[in-house]
Write an enzyme that holds these catalytic residues in place. Structure first.
Site, PDB file in Angstrom:
ATOM      1  CG  HIS A 182       5.165 -11.444  16.745  1.00  0.00           C
ATOM      2  ND1 HIS A 182       6.094 -12.387  16.386  1.00  0.00           N
ATOM      3  CD2 HIS A 182       5.806 -10.618  17.615  1.00  0.00           C
ATOM      4  CE1 HIS A 182       7.244 -12.145  17.010  1.00  0.00           C
ATOM      5  NE2 HIS A 182       7.083 -11.073  17.758  1.00  0.00           N
ATOM      6  CB  THR A 201      -0.954   0.008   1.215  1.00  0.00           C
ATOM      7  OG1 THR A 201      -1.760   1.189   1.179  1.00  0.00           O
ATOM      8  CG2 THR A 201      -0.196  -0.020   2.528  1.00  0.00           C
TER       9      THR A 201
END
Length: 406
Positions: free
Chosen positions: A369, A317
């Site tokens: 994560h 993006t």
């Protein structure tokens, strides 16, 4: 013959759409294949074409949610086309067609019984509940009377009136925007999202672009040599070095991909959309730029389909085109990573012990994560930085003429 027009399926997983805009009015004459409505699904906005020519009768209102397969309008295929009108719109606008609607005006005198500043019964009830005096409200109805909407929007005075506007508007979000909001909240709530940052000296890329962009554009039919092809190639290279970033969670399992389908965030009339560049690892610079241009045009023209946005293993993006200096992009689920580009600003940096001014860009990697460790995330972003600061060797194989197919 009366033809029932039903909502077609925009995609396998979509069960419901929303009527965003009717492009015709009830009673209009429509031509076969003429766009009669725009419908929103949770993935895209699509046009609904007329299946036959005839007089149309609408069976749903704008904003209605209708199931796939439900009837949204009827078309009288036996009706004759109005003379002297090429399209439905002029017929609808003709004075003769509007004349019957003048009849309800006979009820208008009833509204004239209210003097200026006098609330209607419904408005008075609301004002009494709010403990607001009618004199404190400006009426927008006929002859200045206070309507129900005036009363609903009235705000008790908290001090000296300023005379400024205090209007507000309540608008229902489109189905696409509601789905985007739902997915963004889910990404924040259902992933262990973390963001790491770095900065890139854009001088090497700027030097290459300035040297070859005109020749590139002339050679490839107007396709420009932009920053996105460099970033996309840098991403595909980094994904091969750190494959965990190119994987996804599926319950207790990890799904790894040996291809790079890169989602590119683009701005369209209905908001942010994320079409996919397939197998970007196999594309040339020209291939990447041409595909991004094609998808951006489709998004701008409202022609993006569900298939264009389905899949994707990693997202890029570019908030820099809007002036963003730094951000923490939100993961595009079920993907595990997203790279945020930002604006390029000349800043002083230390180069070989000396202060020099260079065009610098901050880059950000948001990642899940649960599946990507800190070592992999930082290494991935460093690999991006290395490729962008040494594009001649790491992206162009020291042969820009061949890489750009010049």
């Amino acid at each position: 013959m009366i033809l029932e027009m039903k909502v077609p399926s925009p995609g396998e997983s979509i069960k419901e759409v929303e009527i965003a805009t009717w492009l015709v009015k009830d009673g209009d004459y429509v031509e076969k294949d003429q766009a009669i409505a725009e419908v929103d699904s949770d993935k895209a906005t699509l046009e609904l074409p007329a299946e036959a020519s005839g007089i149309i009768t609408l069976k749903a209102e704008e904003g209605d949610a209708v199931a796939v397969g439900a009837v949204v309008c009827l078309i009288d295929t036996a009706a004759a086309k109005p003379e002297g009108s090429a399209t439905a719109a002029p017929a609808a606008a003709a004075p003769v067609a509007e004349a019957p609607k003048a009849a309800p005006a006979a009820a208008a005198p009833a509204t004239q019984t209210y003097a200026s500043g006098t609330p209607s019964p419904a408005a008075r009830k609301i004002l009494d509940e709010k403990n607001i005096a009618p004199a404190a409200v400006t009426g927008t109805g006929k002859d200045g009377r206070i309507t129900k909407d005036d009363a609903v929007n009235a705000v008790p005075s908290m001090g000296t009136p300023t005379g400024g506007s205090r209007g507000q508007e309540r608008t229902k979000l489109s189905m696409l925007r509601r789905k985007v909001a739902e997915r963004l909240v889910a990404a924040k709530n259902e992933t262990a999202m973390l963001t790491t940052f770095n900065e890139v000296n854009m001088t090497p890329i700027n030097t290459i672009r300035n040297q070859y962009k005109d020749e590139f554009k002339a050679k490839h039919g107007g396709v420009g040599l932009g920053y996105m092809s460099f970033f996309t190639k840098a991403v595909t290279r980094a994904l091969k070095l750190y494959p965990d970033v190119n994987s996804m969670m599926d319950g207790d399992y990890k799904i790894a991909y040996d291809f790079c389908d890169i989602s590119i965030a683009v701005s369209g009339p209905k908001g942010l959309m994320v079409p996919v560049v397939r197998n970007a690892e196999n594309l040339t610079f020209r291939g990447v730029e041409a595909d991004i241009k094609r998808l951006a045009i489709r998004a701008r023209d409202g022609q993006i389909t569900v298939d264009d946005m389905t899949g994707g293993t990693f997202t890029i993006t570019n908030g820099g085109v809007f002036g963003s200096m730094l951000s923490t992009p939100i993961i595009n689920p079920p993907q595990s990573g997203i790279l945020g580009m930002h604006n390029i600003i000349e800043r002083p940096i230390a180069v070989n012990g000396k202060v020099e001014i260079h065009p610098m860009m901050y880059v950000a990697l948001s990642y899940d994560h649960r599946i990507i460790d800190g070592k992999e995330s930082v290494g991935f972003l460093v690999a991006i930085k290395e490729a962008l600061e040494n594009p001649m060797e790491l992206l162009l194989d020291n042969n820009p003429k061949k890489a750009f197919e010049l």
